[in-house]
Design a protein around this motif. Structure first.
Motif, PDB file in Angstrom:
ATOM      1  N   HIS A  56      -0.448   3.027 -13.759  1.00 14.78           N
ATOM      2  CA  HIS A  56      -1.435   3.267 -12.687  1.00 14.78           C
ATOM      3  C   HIS A  56      -0.710   3.974 -11.556  1.00 14.78           C
ATOM      4  N   PRO A  57      -1.427   4.530 -10.609  1.00 14.45           N
ATOM      5  CA  PRO A  57      -0.757   5.430  -9.657  1.00 14.45           C
ATOM      6  C   PRO A  57       0.056   4.745  -8.565  1.00 14.45           C
ATOM      7  N   LEU A  58      -0.063   3.435  -8.381  1.00 15.26           N
ATOM      8  CA  LEU A  58       0.501   2.816  -7.177  1.00 15.26           C
ATOM      9  C   LEU A  58       1.851   2.130  -7.371  1.00 15.26           C
ATOM     10  N   GLN A  59       2.175   1.691  -8.597  1.00 17.27           N
ATOM     11  CA  GLN A  59       3.399   0.892  -8.786  1.00 17.27           C
ATOM     12  C   GLN A  59       4.648   1.734  -8.523  1.00 17.27           C
ATOM     13  N   GLY A  60       4.660   2.955  -9.052  1.00 16.86           N
ATOM     14  CA  GLY A  60       5.809   3.835  -8.824  1.00 16.86           C
ATOM     15  C   GLY A  60       5.960   4.184  -7.357  1.00 16.86           C
ATOM     16  N   GLU A  61       4.818   4.392  -6.691  1.00 16.82           N
ATOM     17  CA  GLU A  61       4.841   4.737  -5.259  1.00 16.82           C
ATOM     18  C   GLU A  61       5.459   3.594  -4.453  1.00 16.82           C
ATOM     19  N   LEU A  62       5.061   2.345  -4.792  1.00 20.37           N
ATOM     20  CA  LEU A  62       5.603   1.186  -4.084  1.00 20.37           C
ATOM     21  C   LEU A  62       7.095   1.016  -4.392  1.00 20.37           C
ATOM     22  N   ALA A  63       7.473   1.200  -5.660  1.00 21.38           N
ATOM     23  CA  ALA A  63       8.890   1.066  -6.039  1.00 21.38           C
ATOM     24  C   ALA A  63       9.742   2.108  -5.312  1.00 21.38           C
TER      25      ALA A  63
END
Ligand SMILES: Cc1ncc(COP(=O)(O)O)c(C=O)c1O
Length: 401
Positions: free
Chosen positions: A82-89
């Motif tokens: 999904h688009p948000l996990q990498g952004e948060l990491a």
């Protein structure tokens, strides 16, 4: 809806496991640093749900983002992107200097993940080390691994046997640490500011001893920043203030601002030893939790939150020390940023109801310590008003002794 306190208490007494001793208050609404009970009474919150509600209560930006996320997509599992996990990491990597994140749902799970990753690191290297070195006064959570590195007998005894491979050393005793850490030690685990154990920052000398012990033996260092991390002390993480370079960092509490999410942050060196399937979580890092965490990090690190902690924290400390000086029952003031403990000469139990009576939420920890963990967005004026109420509560308890 009318809220009848007696009905709530009676229903809980009948159906909810009786493992929490609750204060006799039902909060129904919050706004900024203020909470309101069922009778409409206002309280200033100097606890933020034990260091969780970093943005306070009823935060408009959080509400907008979560509303949008709820209408779009909440959860799909870690079987898909999904688009948000990498952004948060990526954000967490920028803040911590550790290159990878594993997401879970609580502080104890973040610690469990760090312990497992430390074991996995040594297993992969073909040198299976099992030992952990932890600190007296530490608290790392309630699951078996986290409990095994938690020192307090009160939490441990009913659940023994725990992991037998843990050695505890005296907090801030560099010689004791040097003696305990050997080439059998998988990892040292420590809270850079001990939280539940009474708000005790590690000393620079002890931090240097951790670095030295790791360099000498190859042991990994796990920093448990579940309570002290994410701006609470005025830096993204307190290990940075101490000049430490952990291989693993546990994060939780403030990360979701109240939406449950935790994370284990890993150095590349450790991440390289982890394989597909080694660890996992059904909910960990789902869209709703990541969206909440992205709002929290943006508010704290792009929109002035951490600068607010530094500015208000300095004024907070000044006022707190002045209050402490005026009350003979206070024997020590410890902390940093917006994480403070007032250590009393006797049990701190009576302060909590005395504060609540005066419209103030605080907490007692380690028997004698009044712990203060306000929302990180608190203004200087609100902090001043809150500390005025604390001053009055301390005075009332002193007078009644
Ligand atoms: C330093 C530290 N680690 C771990 C935990 C456990 O977090 P949780 O209660 O979210 O499992 C806590 C909770 O107080 C904590 O303070």
């Amino acid at each position: 809806m009318t809220i009848v306190m007696e009905d709530i208490v009676a229903r809980e007494a009948k159906y909810v496991l009786q493992n929490y001793r609750r204060n006799p208050i039902t909060f129904v609404r919050g706004s900024g640093v203020r909470l309101y009970d069922a009778d409409g009474r206002e309280y200033i919150d100097l606890l933020s749900g034990i260091g969780v509600a970093a943005l306070g209560h009823g935060h408009a930006g959080m509400a907008r983002a979560l509303h949008e996320q709820l209408q779009t997509l909440i959860h799909t599992s870690n079987l898909f992107f999904h688009p948000l996990q990498g952004e948060l990491a990526e954000r967490l990597a920028q803040l911590s200097g550790l290159s990878r994140s594993f997401f879970c749902n609580s502080g104890t799970e973040a610690v469990e993940a760090c312990l497992k990753f430390a074991r996995r690191y040594w297993h992969t290297k073909g040198e299976p080390r099992a030992q952990f070195v932890a600190l007296d006064e530490s608290f790392h959570g309630r699951t078996f691994g986290s409990l095994s590195v938690t020192s307090d007998e009160h939490y441990r005894a009913p659940f023994e046997p725990l992991l037998p491979t843990v050695t505890f050393v005296r907090t801030n005793d560099p010689a004791a640490l040097a003696q305990a850490v050997t080439t059998s030690t998988a990892a040292i685990i420590a809270e850079p500011v001990i939280g539940e154990g009474g708000v005790r920052p590690l000393t620079p000398a002890f931090a240097a001893a951790i670095t030295e012990a790791c360099a000498k033996t190859g042991a990994l260092f796990i920093a448990d920043e579940v309570q002290s991390g994410l701006g609470r002390t005025g830096a993204p993480f307190y290990f940075q203030t101490l000049g430490l370079s952990p291989h693993l960092v546990a994060v939780g509490k403030a990360l979701g601002g109240g939406v449950p999410i935790g994370a284990a942050l890993l150095s590349q060196q450790v991440a390289d030893t982890i394989s597909f399937g080694d660890h996992g979580s059904t909910y960990g890092g789902n869209l709703l939790a990541c969206r909440a965490a992205l709002v929290v990090l943006a508010e704290l690190f792009d929109r002035g939150g951490v600068e607010n902690v530094r500015r208000v924290g300095a004024a907070f400390e000044r006022r707190l020390r002045a209050i402490a000086a005026a009350h003979p029952i206070v024997r020590d003031v410890r902390g940093a940023g917006l994480m403070w403990g007032l250590d009393l000469e006797r049990g701190a139990n009576a302060i909590v109801p005395a504060a609540l009576e005066r419209g103030l939420v605080v907490n007692r920890t380690a028997d004698t310590v009044v712990r203060l963990l306000p929302p990180l967005i608190i203004s200087e004026a609100d902090a001043d008003e809150a500390l005025g109420r604390l001053d009055a509560a301390l005075g009332a308890v002193e007078a009644s002794a």
